[in-house]
Design a protein around this motif. Structure first.
Motif, short mmCIF file in Angstrom:
data_model
loop_
_atom_site.label_atom_id
_atom_site.label_comp_id
_atom_site.label_asym_id
_atom_site.label_seq_id
_atom_site.Cartn_x
_atom_site.Cartn_y
_atom_site.Cartn_z
N SER A 10 -51.50 -52.69 10.71
CA SER A 10 -50.70 -51.61 11.27
C SER A 10 -49.30 -51.56 10.68
CB SER A 10 -50.59 -51.76 12.79
OG SER A 10 -51.88 -51.68 13.37
N LEU A 11 -48.71 -52.71 10.47
CA LEU A 11 -47.34 -52.66 9.94
C LEU A 11 -47.35 -52.33 8.45
CD1 LEU A 11 -46.23 -55.49 8.34
CD2 LEU A 11 -46.51 -56.39 10.61
N ASN A 20 -49.35 -50.21 7.18
CA ASN A 20 -49.58 -48.76 7.14
C ASN A 20 -48.49 -47.96 7.82
OD1 ASN A 20 -52.00 -49.07 5.77
ND2 ASN A 20 -53.18 -49.25 7.68
N PHE A 21 -47.53 -48.65 8.42
CA PHE A 21 -46.52 -47.91 9.17
C PHE A 21 -45.72 -47.03 8.22
CE2 PHE A 21 -42.73 -47.25 11.84
CZ PHE A 21 -43.38 -46.80 12.98
N ARG A 56 -42.71 -45.88 8.09
CA ARG A 56 -41.32 -46.19 7.72
C ARG A 56 -41.19 -47.66 7.35
NH1 ARG A 56 -40.85 -43.24 12.29
NH2 ARG A 56 -40.25 -45.03 13.56
N PHE A 109 -39.65 -51.13 11.61
CA PHE A 109 -40.48 -50.88 12.79
C PHE A 109 -40.14 -51.88 13.89
CE2 PHE A 109 -42.76 -54.55 11.31
CZ PHE A 109 -42.76 -54.41 9.93
N ASP A 116 -43.08 -49.73 18.15
CA ASP A 116 -43.64 -48.86 17.11
C ASP A 116 -45.04 -49.31 16.76
OD1 ASP A 116 -41.34 -47.32 16.83
OD2 ASP A 116 -40.52 -48.57 15.22
N ILE A 117 -45.17 -50.60 16.49
CA ILE A 117 -46.46 -51.14 16.07
C ILE A 117 -47.48 -51.02 17.19
CG2 ILE A 117 -47.66 -53.23 15.31
CD1 ILE A 117 -45.80 -51.91 13.22
N ILE A 137 -48.99 -47.50 17.42
CA ILE A 137 -49.91 -46.91 16.45
C ILE A 137 -51.25 -47.63 16.36
CG2 ILE A 137 -48.09 -45.97 14.98
CD1 ILE A 137 -48.90 -48.31 12.98
N ARG A 160 -35.78 -54.65 15.13
CA ARG A 160 -36.76 -54.09 14.21
C ARG A 160 -37.10 -55.13 13.15
NH1 ARG A 160 -33.76 -49.90 15.58
NH2 ARG A 160 -34.83 -48.19 16.62
N GLU A 184 -38.82 -55.62 8.99
CA GLU A 184 -39.23 -54.97 7.75
C GLU A 184 -40.04 -55.96 6.94
OE1 GLU A 184 -35.76 -53.87 5.48
OE2 GLU A 184 -35.17 -55.94 5.15
#
Lengths: 145, 145
Positions: free
Chosen positions: B30-31, B33-34, B36, B39, B43-44, B47, B84, B86
């Motif tokens: 998921s991260l 494919n996120f 932005r 996240f 956020d994770i 989705i 967040r 990255e």
DNA sequence: GTTGGTGCAAAATCTTTGCATCTGG
DNA sequence: CCAGATGCAAAGATTTTGCACCAAC
């Protein structure tokens, strides 16, 4: 000297059409007397003598937020989930940098700025206008290394 | 390429004596494919398709924290009260810098480091050993200025 | 007397924790 | 099986908000 700051606060409040109240005086006095350079809302709330008109934590939050807008203090974030503030020095137009020791947690300040070259480059390459910056260094202080 | 990352995760987990579980796969996927670069846990969590074995928000927090320790992602703090992360680039030993637009809130990244001179000076003057740094520039991006 | 400020408690937000249950090795 | 991982809900921690009351101007 603290008298000066208190009078200055009164002047600024009047100028903005705001009221100069006892809690605002007491909170300014408390942060001026706070033993460290950086303080949270809770720090300030904690050192206010209970004898005064009792000041609620919500008022401390509201007042520190007001002081920040007035340019008296700056909001900082050391990444531990608690916002802190520091007194703004009148001669500074940019924030100074912080050294955060990962071992003992001490926080010290760096006088040098030295980011002008980088900011120039950012303007040219990314077309981004820098108004302010926040730089933290993580590592080991002289006592812990 | 995502296959590679998943296999790499499995390898690293085994190496550390940890289990490679479905939630960990799904969260990594998921991260990756996120849409932005940055996240939050929420956020994770948001989705992840509901059809999978249902993944609780606590597991997302625990897993992102684990991934950070494993060096897969880095924790960031943009000062808005939400942490967040990255993806960490394998060739980076230092964090890169961020440009935060005060008008539209967009966040972009700066490739240049350029802090070596400053870090040298800090070592000499403050006797502080810098391991890492975090630099944010606040201002206006090219669309908003 | 107005208008804004304060205190209190409740709410909101984000994150962590306890614990019974589940699962990968 | 068994240690570690998960889901859920509850608890924590910090900050904000609603509202009746209070105090500057």
């Amino acid at each position: 000297m603290n008298k000066d700051k208190l009078a200055e606060l009164q002047r600024q409040l009047r100028l903005a059409g705001l009221k100069s109240t006892k809690p605002r005086y007491i909170i300014l006095e408390s942060l001026l007397n706070f033993p460290r350079n950086h303080f949270s809302s809770d720090d300030i709330h904690g050192i206010i003598p209970g004898a005064n008109p009792h000041i609620g934590i919500a008022t401390v939050y509201r007042t520190l937020s007001l002081f920040e807008q007035m340019g008296i203090i700056s909001k900082l974030d050391f990444g531990d989930g608690v916002y802190r503030y520091e007194l703004k020095r009148p001669d500074e137009n940019h924030h100074h940098h912080h050294l955060i020791c990962k071992h003992c947690g001490s926080i010290s300040e760096v006088e040098e700025d030295l980011l002008d070259a980088l900011e120039d480059q950012i303007l040219r390459k990314y077309d981004f206008v820098v108004n302010d910056h926040e730089l933290k260094f993580f590592g080991l202080c002289k006592n812990c290394k």
